[in-house]
Design an enzyme around this catalytic site. Structure first.
Site, PDB file in Angstrom:
ATOM      1  N   LYS A  31       7.173  -3.362  -4.974  1.00  0.00           N
ATOM      2  CA  LYS A  31       7.878  -2.247  -4.912  1.00  0.00           C
ATOM      3  C   LYS A  31       9.097  -1.878  -6.314  1.00  0.00           C
ATOM      4  O   LYS A  31       8.778   0.080  -6.482  1.00  0.00           O
ATOM      5  CB  LYS A  31       8.761  -2.126  -3.595  1.00  0.00           C
ATOM      6  CG  LYS A  31       8.521  -2.201  -2.001  1.00  0.00           C
ATOM      7  CD  LYS A  31       7.453  -1.507  -1.021  1.00  0.00           C
ATOM      8  CE  LYS A  31       7.338  -1.050  -0.083  1.00  0.00           C
ATOM      9  NZ  LYS A  31       6.683  -0.587   0.195  1.00  0.00           N
TER      10      LYS A  31
ATOM     11  N   PRO B 193      16.543  -1.303   7.615  1.00  0.00           N
ATOM     12  CA  PRO B 193      16.143  -1.515   8.661  1.00  0.00           C
ATOM     13  C   PRO B 193      15.074  -0.465   9.920  1.00  0.00           C
ATOM     14  O   PRO B 193      15.972  -0.193  10.138  1.00  0.00           O
ATOM     15  CB  PRO B 193      16.793  -3.005   9.615  1.00  0.00           C
ATOM     16  CG  PRO B 193      17.917  -2.328   8.986  1.00  0.00           C
ATOM     17  CD  PRO B 193      18.062  -1.700   7.910  1.00  0.00           C
TER      18      PRO B 193
ATOM     19  N   ARG C 204      -6.585  -1.387  -2.373  1.00  0.00           N
ATOM     20  CA  ARG C 204      -7.300  -1.789  -2.898  1.00  0.00           C
ATOM     21  C   ARG C 204      -7.765  -1.985  -3.384  1.00  0.00           C
ATOM     22  O   ARG C 204      -8.075  -2.464  -5.185  1.00  0.00           O
ATOM     23  CB  ARG C 204      -7.069  -3.329  -2.188  1.00  0.00           C
ATOM     24  CG  ARG C 204      -5.756  -4.120  -2.011  1.00  0.00           C
ATOM     25  CD  ARG C 204      -5.675  -5.163  -1.079  1.00  0.00           C
ATOM     26  NE  ARG C 204      -6.362  -5.294  -0.161  1.00  0.00           N
ATOM     27  CZ  ARG C 204      -6.288  -6.312   1.118  1.00  0.00           C
ATOM     28  NH1 ARG C 204      -5.784  -7.272   0.997  1.00  0.00           N
ATOM     29  NH2 ARG C 204      -6.788  -6.019   2.261  1.00  0.00           N
TER      30      ARG C 204
ATOM     31  N   TYR D  26      15.143  -3.458  -1.672  1.00  0.00           N
ATOM     32  CA  TYR D  26      14.806  -4.409  -2.384  1.00  0.00           C
ATOM     33  C   TYR D  26      14.280  -3.856  -3.832  1.00  0.00           C
ATOM     34  O   TYR D  26      14.141  -5.010  -4.589  1.00  0.00           O
ATOM     35  CB  TYR D  26      14.844  -5.529  -1.944  1.00  0.00           C
ATOM     36  CG  TYR D  26      13.727  -5.980  -0.963  1.00  0.00           C
ATOM     37  CD1 TYR D  26      12.643  -5.518  -1.593  1.00  0.00           C
ATOM     38  CD2 TYR D  26      13.669  -6.351  -0.267  1.00  0.00           C
ATOM     39  CE1 TYR D  26      11.610  -5.568  -0.658  1.00  0.00           C
ATOM     40  CE2 TYR D  26      12.745  -6.333   0.939  1.00  0.00           C
ATOM     41  CZ  TYR D  26      11.460  -6.296   0.524  1.00  0.00           C
ATOM     42  OH  TYR D  26      10.612  -6.157   0.941  1.00  0.00           O
TER      43      TYR D  26
ATOM     44  N   SER E 214       0.435 -19.229  -2.938  1.00  0.00           N
ATOM     45  CA  SER E 214      -0.508 -19.653  -3.310  1.00  0.00           C
ATOM     46  C   SER E 214      -0.568 -18.194  -4.341  1.00  0.00           C
ATOM     47  O   SER E 214      -0.173 -17.011  -4.064  1.00  0.00           O
ATOM     48  CB  SER E 214      -2.235 -19.275  -3.230  1.00  0.00           C
ATOM     49  OG  SER E 214      -2.639 -18.212  -2.078  1.00  0.00           O
TER      50      SER E 214
ATOM     51  N   ASP F 207      -9.460   0.825   2.506  1.00  0.00           N
ATOM     52  CA  ASP F 207      -9.079  -0.551   2.108  1.00  0.00           C
ATOM     53  C   ASP F 207      -7.981   0.225   0.642  1.00  0.00           C
ATOM     54  O   ASP F 207      -8.504   0.253  -0.548  1.00  0.00           O
ATOM     55  CB  ASP F 207      -9.421  -1.686   2.196  1.00  0.00           C
ATOM     56  CG  ASP F 207      -8.724  -2.820   1.066  1.00  0.00           C
ATOM     57  OD1 ASP F 207      -7.432  -2.405   0.989  1.00  0.00           O
ATOM     58  OD2 ASP F 207      -9.392  -3.958   2.152  1.00  0.00           O
TER      59      ASP F 207
ATOM     60  N   GLY G 234      -1.721   3.772   6.054  1.00  0.00           N
ATOM     61  CA  GLY G 234      -1.128   2.903   6.855  1.00  0.00           C
ATOM     62  C   GLY G 234      -0.817   4.173   8.314  1.00  0.00           C
ATOM     63  O   GLY G 234       0.040   4.025   9.073  1.00  0.00           O
TER      64      GLY G 234
ATOM     65  N   ARG H 163      -7.620   0.073   7.263  1.00  0.00           N
ATOM     66  CA  ARG H 163      -8.616  -0.586   6.653  1.00  0.00           C
ATOM     67  C   ARG H 163      -9.340  -0.736   8.048  1.00  0.00           C
ATOM     68  O   ARG H 163     -10.533  -1.320   8.119  1.00  0.00           O
ATOM     69  CB  ARG H 163      -8.357  -1.865   6.582  1.00  0.00           C
ATOM     70  CG  ARG H 163      -7.950  -2.458   4.911  1.00  0.00           C
ATOM     71  CD  ARG H 163      -6.402  -3.649   4.976  1.00  0.00           C
ATOM     72  NE  ARG H 163      -5.681  -4.386   6.215  1.00  0.00           N
ATOM     73  CZ  ARG H 163      -4.681  -4.806   5.808  1.00  0.00           C
ATOM     74  NH1 ARG H 163      -5.101  -5.700   5.128  1.00  0.00           N
ATOM     75  NH2 ARG H 163      -4.280  -4.887   6.557  1.00  0.00           N
TER      76      ARG H 163
END
Ligand code: HXC
Ligand code: NAP
Length: 293
Positions: free
Chosen positions: A171, A199, A75, A156, A113, A73, A22, A47
């Site tokens: 995470k 942030p 993944r 978080y 979903s 990618d 990224g 990507r």
């Protein structure tokens, strides 16, 4: 206070090759820029090859450093193996892997979903696993040492968070992976650390987490005790330190850089900050009078 300044001395990362997943946008781009300024070779990957090609040219022009852009990618394990080979062909080997690529959006969990939930888990947790496993296996097989992996998580990861449940779940897994491998793979000369940013405005995150007028409705600066959001250079400074030799004894750590944001949400009586100074005399008197009674 000059918190936008650059931390490390010139050439602090010279000779290192750093892979940033990224790396073509947001915080990944900010880290890549600073690594290049400090003398590292940087491999940026995502990507979108068109974006990567543009960013490669921009960063090389700006820093005079060497950038390799590889579409991948995270993944897909076979694409990550291509990334390992492309890095090795171009620079001999990678010294550092920064698992920064992520996917996220706000949503009530019951609206998701199964594929939507999986998509986030796959980018964040499986993607980090894929890159870590592929580079880790390569380093172990080649008996290469003095390697470091830096995972970008969130605060978080340990508190959890409503409305970003797939991201929080993933995470948390990345944080567990960081701490587990910090111990298991230390014997192969690898260090594992994580950064948990608060942030830091980026287009990618803000478009998906604060769409439309949510940006104005939920002013992030109000959530932070230091009353401001993070500057990209502050995060890049911390990342550069953690991948540099200066942090050679830091292993298995997660460093929070959030101006105190998550603790503000956690402390049970932190809301008393809203009490005006002049009310405290009266409150103290009320409390003391109860003791006498
Ligand atoms: C509900 C959604 C949705 C939404 C997508 N989906 N967006 N469901 N609400 N807003 C569903 C789709 O309908 C689909 O499910 C499934 O998710 C996959 O969507 P695709 O668009 O096919 O996926 P893909 O093209 O792989 O894109 C992944 C993405 C996208 C995560 C959805 O936003 C992306 O590319 N993000 C990358 C960058 C990013 O997210 N950056 C933010 C990181 S910020 P169905 O069932 O219909 O097939 C971050 C910061 C944390 O992590 C802390 C901040 C303070
Ligand atoms: P961003 O700009 O949206 O960056 C996310 C990057 O991940 C993009 O470059 C994207 O590139 C890449 N990516 C997404 N899916 C991918 C995939 N499947 N394979 C390869 N690359 C993929 O967001 P950001 O704000 O900079 O976030 C960077 C990191 O910081 C993330 O790990 C995020 O969770 C973390 N973080 C950010 C904040 C913040 O306030 N910004 C706070 C806490 C944590 P492509 O779309 O081109 O693939």
């Amino acid at each position: 206070m000059n918190y936008k300044g650059k931390l490390l001395r010139d050439n602090a990362l010279k000779g290192k090759t750093i892979v940033v997943t990224g790396g073509g946008s947001g915080l990944g781009k900010a880290m890549s820029t600073y690594f290049l300024e400090l003398g590292a070779n940087v491999v940026i990957t995502s990507r979108n090859m068109e974006k990567l090609t543009k960013v490669k040219a921009e960063l090389e022009e700006k820093t005079g450093g060497k950038v390799l852009a590889v579409p991948c990618d995270v993944r897909e394990y076979d694409q990550v193996e291509v990334l390992v080979n492309a890095t090795t062909d171009a620079f001999g080997s990678a010294d550092v892997l920064v698992n920064n690529a992520a996917g996220n959006f706000i949503s009530p969990t019951e609206r998701l979903s199964s594929n939507a939930f999986d998509t986030i888990i796959d980018i964040v947790l499986k993607g980090t696993k894929n890159c870590t496993l592929a580079f880790g296996k390569h380093w172990i097989e080649k008996k290469e040492t003095e390697k470091s992996v830096l995972n970008i998580v969130t605060t978080y990861a340990w508190t959890g968070s409503a409305y970003v449940v797939p991201s929080a779940t993933a995470k948390a897994g990345v944080l567990a992976m960081t701490r587990s491998l910090a111990v298991e793979w230390a014997k192969y000369g690898m260090r594992f650390n994580a950064i948990a940013p608060g942030p830091f405005p980026t287009k990618g995150a803000w478009d998906r987490l604060l769409p439309g007028d949510l940006k104005d409705k939920f002013d992030m600066t109000k959530k932070v005790p230091l009353k401001r959001v993070g500057e990209h250079q502050e995060l890049a400074n911390l990342a550069a330190y953690l991948v540099s030799d200066f942090s050679a004894y830091i292993n298995g750590e997660v460093i929070t850089i959030d101006g105190g944001e998550w603790l503000k949400g956690a402390g049970q009586f932190n809301m008393l900050e809203q009490i005006p100074e002049e009310m405290w005399d009266m409150l103290e008197m009320m409390i003391r009078s109860k003791k006498k009674g």
